[in-house]
Design a protein around this motif. Structure first.
Motif, PDB file in Angstrom:
ATOM      1  N   CYS A   1      -4.376   9.668  -2.986  1.00  0.00           N
ATOM      2  CA  CYS A   1      -5.085   8.413  -3.179  1.00  0.00           C
ATOM      3  C   CYS A   1      -4.251   7.288  -2.555  1.00  0.00           C
ATOM      4  CB  CYS A   1      -5.238   8.180  -4.682  1.00  0.00           C
ATOM      5  SG  CYS A   1      -6.170   6.728  -5.122  1.00  0.00           S
ATOM      6  N   LEU A   2      -4.898   6.253  -2.041  1.00  0.00           N
ATOM      7  CA  LEU A   2      -4.190   5.083  -1.542  1.00  0.00           C
ATOM      8  C   LEU A   2      -4.197   4.030  -2.640  1.00  0.00           C
ATOM      9  CD1 LEU A   2      -2.771   3.728   0.892  1.00  0.00           C
ATOM     10  CD2 LEU A   2      -4.998   2.734   1.473  1.00  0.00           C
ATOM     11  N   HIS A   3      -3.010   3.635  -3.073  1.00  0.00           N
ATOM     12  CA  HIS A   3      -2.852   2.613  -4.108  1.00  0.00           C
ATOM     13  C   HIS A   3      -2.303   1.337  -3.497  1.00  0.00           C
ATOM     14  CE1 HIS A   3      -2.491   5.388  -7.904  1.00  0.00           C
ATOM     15  NE2 HIS A   3      -3.708   5.350  -7.405  1.00  0.00           N
ATOM     16  N   GLN A   4      -2.618   0.226  -4.137  1.00  0.00           N
ATOM     17  CA  GLN A   4      -2.039  -1.061  -3.769  1.00  0.00           C
ATOM     18  C   GLN A   4      -1.429  -1.670  -5.024  1.00  0.00           C
ATOM     19  OE1 GLN A   4      -4.740  -4.140  -2.414  1.00  0.00           O
ATOM     20  NE2 GLN A   4      -3.100  -5.192  -1.333  1.00  0.00           N
ATOM     21  N   THR A   5      -0.172  -2.102  -4.926  1.00  0.00           N
ATOM     22  CA  THR A   5       0.517  -2.720  -6.057  1.00  0.00           C
ATOM     23  C   THR A   5      -0.078  -4.097  -6.313  1.00  0.00           C
ATOM     24  OG1 THR A   5       2.542  -1.549  -5.452  1.00  0.00           O
ATOM     25  CG2 THR A   5       2.781  -3.404  -6.964  1.00  0.00           C
ATOM     26  N   MET A   6      -0.441  -4.355  -7.568  1.00  0.00           N
ATOM     27  CA  MET A   6      -1.130  -5.600  -7.910  1.00  0.00           C
ATOM     28  C   MET A   6      -0.288  -6.588  -8.712  1.00  0.00           C
ATOM     29  SD  MET A   6      -3.849  -5.105  -6.310  1.00  0.00           S
ATOM     30  CE  MET A   6      -4.756  -6.543  -6.793  1.00  0.00           C
ATOM     31  N   ASN A   7       0.798  -6.124  -9.358  1.00  0.00           N
ATOM     32  CA  ASN A   7       1.628  -7.048 -10.118  1.00  0.00           C
ATOM     33  C   ASN A   7       3.078  -6.570 -10.139  1.00  0.00           C
ATOM     34  OD1 ASN A   7       1.931  -5.138 -12.287  1.00  0.00           O
ATOM     35  ND2 ASN A   7      -0.071  -5.766 -13.049  1.00  0.00           N
ATOM     36  N   GLU A   8       3.968  -7.416 -10.610  1.00  0.00           N
ATOM     37  CA  GLU A   8       5.397  -7.100 -10.613  1.00  0.00           C
ATOM     38  C   GLU A   8       5.752  -5.956 -11.554  1.00  0.00           C
ATOM     39  OE1 GLU A   8       7.555 -10.684 -11.381  1.00  0.00           O
ATOM     40  OE2 GLU A   8       7.242 -11.443  -9.345  1.00  0.00           O
ATOM     41  N   ALA A   9       4.902  -5.687 -12.513  1.00  0.00           N
ATOM     42  CA  ALA A   9       5.161  -4.583 -13.446  1.00  0.00           C
ATOM     43  C   ALA A   9       4.832  -3.235 -12.816  1.00  0.00           C
ATOM     44  CB  ALA A   9       4.365  -4.780 -14.721  1.00  0.00           C
TER      45      ALA A   9
ATOM     46  N   CYS B   1     -12.217   5.766  -5.190  1.00  0.00           N
ATOM     47  CA  CYS B   1     -12.772   7.122  -5.087  1.00  0.00           C
ATOM     48  C   CYS B   1     -11.902   8.154  -5.801  1.00  0.00           C
ATOM     49  CB  CYS B   1     -12.912   7.516  -3.609  1.00  0.00           C
ATOM     50  SG  CYS B   1     -11.343   7.572  -2.721  1.00  0.00           S
ATOM     51  N   GLY B   2     -10.809   7.717  -6.394  1.00  0.00           N
ATOM     52  CA  GLY B   2      -9.913   8.659  -7.053  1.00  0.00           C
ATOM     53  C   GLY B   2      -9.131   9.482  -6.045  1.00  0.00           C
ATOM     54  N   HIS B   3      -8.627  10.603  -6.494  1.00  0.00           N
ATOM     55  CA  HIS B   3      -7.834  11.477  -5.636  1.00  0.00           C
ATOM     56  C   HIS B   3      -8.765  12.400  -4.858  1.00  0.00           C
ATOM     57  CE1 HIS B   3      -4.908   9.959  -8.481  1.00  0.00           C
ATOM     58  NE2 HIS B   3      -3.982  10.272  -7.594  1.00  0.00           N
ATOM     59  N   VAL B   4      -8.626  12.368  -3.545  1.00  0.00           N
ATOM     60  CA  VAL B   4      -9.493  13.133  -2.647  1.00  0.00           C
ATOM     61  C   VAL B   4      -8.628  14.003  -1.733  1.00  0.00           C
ATOM     62  CG1 VAL B   4     -11.356  11.431  -2.691  1.00  0.00           C
ATOM     63  CG2 VAL B   4      -9.553  11.222  -0.982  1.00  0.00           C
ATOM     64  N   THR B   5      -9.263  14.801  -0.882  1.00  0.00           N
ATOM     65  CA  THR B   5      -8.512  15.632   0.053  1.00  0.00           C
ATOM     66  C   THR B   5      -7.785  14.747   1.068  1.00  0.00           C
ATOM     67  OG1 THR B   5     -10.334  15.819   1.620  1.00  0.00           O
ATOM     68  CG2 THR B   5     -10.211  17.497  -0.135  1.00  0.00           C
ATOM     69  N   LYS B   6      -6.751  15.310   1.674  1.00  0.00           N
ATOM     70  CA  LYS B   6      -5.997  14.564   2.680  1.00  0.00           C
ATOM     71  C   LYS B   6      -6.888  14.156   3.846  1.00  0.00           C
ATOM     72  CE  LYS B   6      -1.533  16.627   1.616  1.00  0.00           C
ATOM     73  NZ  LYS B   6      -0.443  17.498   2.083  1.00  0.00           N
ATOM     74  N   ARG B   7      -7.753  15.042   4.281  1.00  0.00           N
ATOM     75  CA  ARG B   7      -8.643  14.718   5.401  1.00  0.00           C
ATOM     76  C   ARG B   7      -9.571  13.558   5.051  1.00  0.00           C
ATOM     77  NH1 ARG B   7      -9.457  16.238  10.111  1.00  0.00           N
ATOM     78  NH2 ARG B   7      -8.354  18.165   9.763  1.00  0.00           N
TER      79      ARG B   7
ATOM     80  N   PHE C   1       0.865  -1.186   0.000  1.00  0.00           N
ATOM     81  CA  PHE C   1       0.000   0.000   0.000  1.00  0.00           C
ATOM     82  C   PHE C   1       0.897   1.230   0.000  1.00  0.00           C
ATOM     83  CE2 PHE C   1      -2.587  -3.309   1.838  1.00  0.00           C
ATOM     84  CZ  PHE C   1      -3.844  -3.081   1.319  1.00  0.00           C
ATOM     85  N   HIS C   2       0.571   2.210  -0.819  1.00  0.00           N
ATOM     86  CA  HIS C   2       1.360   3.445  -0.865  1.00  0.00           C
ATOM     87  C   HIS C   2       0.483   4.603  -1.331  1.00  0.00           C
ATOM     88  CE1 HIS C   2       1.765   1.423  -4.766  1.00  0.00           C
ATOM     89  NE2 HIS C   2       1.770   2.637  -5.287  1.00  0.00           N
ATOM     90  N   LEU C   3       0.956   5.808  -1.053  1.00  0.00           N
ATOM     91  CA  LEU C   3       0.207   7.012  -1.408  1.00  0.00           C
ATOM     92  C   LEU C   3       0.562   7.474  -2.808  1.00  0.00           C
ATOM     93  CD1 LEU C   3       0.660   9.008   1.907  1.00  0.00           C
ATOM     94  CD2 LEU C   3      -1.331   7.696   1.197  1.00  0.00           C
ATOM     95  N   HIS C   4      -0.402   8.077  -3.473  1.00  0.00           N
ATOM     96  CA  HIS C   4      -0.160   8.693  -4.777  1.00  0.00           C
ATOM     97  C   HIS C   4      -0.839  10.054  -4.784  1.00  0.00           C
ATOM     98  CE1 HIS C   4      -0.912   9.536  -9.077  1.00  0.00           C
ATOM     99  NE2 HIS C   4       0.293   9.021  -9.190  1.00  0.00           N
ATOM    100  N   GLY C   5      -0.106  11.050  -5.183  1.00  0.00           N
ATOM    101  CA  GLY C   5      -0.661  12.399  -5.247  1.00  0.00           C
ATOM    102  C   GLY C   5      -0.851  12.839  -6.685  1.00  0.00           C
ATOM    103  N   GLY C   6      -1.940  13.511  -6.942  1.00  0.00           N
ATOM    104  CA  GLY C   6      -2.215  14.013  -8.280  1.00  0.00           C
ATOM    105  C   GLY C   6      -3.585  14.645  -8.336  1.00  0.00           C
TER     106      GLY C   6
END
Length: 89
Positions: free
Chosen positions: A51-59, A68-74, A41-46
């Protein structure tokens, strides 16, 4: 209401990775090649949010954990806190 910081989100992200027993970093270097750590699990900003992302494959393919896409930090902090509570019970 206090401001929600990136540092707070990173701390929650680290706790989620520990609770889920997933790798602590999104990528690992093997033979000069970056390999995605599946499950991380890692954060992505844009787009003006985070947004909270989870890596799904080796690529390095990822999924949006909350769809929910990119939302406010709160907003993300509240969602991640609830997710963490569910992980720890």
């Amino acid at each position: 209401m206090e401001r929600t910081t990136t540092k707070q989100l990173e701390f929650l992200c680290k706790r989620i990775n520990v609770a889920q027993k997933t790798p602590p970093t999104p990528y690992e270097r093997i033979n000069d090649k970056l390999i995605g750590q599946i499950g991380n699990f890692h954060l992505h900003g844009g787009y003006g949010g985070v947004c909270l992302h989870q890596t799904m494959n080796e690529a390095g393919g990822v999924r949006d954990v909350f769809s929910c896409g990119h939302v406010t930090k709160r907003d993300l902090y509240n969602r991640m806190s609830a997710y963490l509570v569910a992980c720890e019970t």
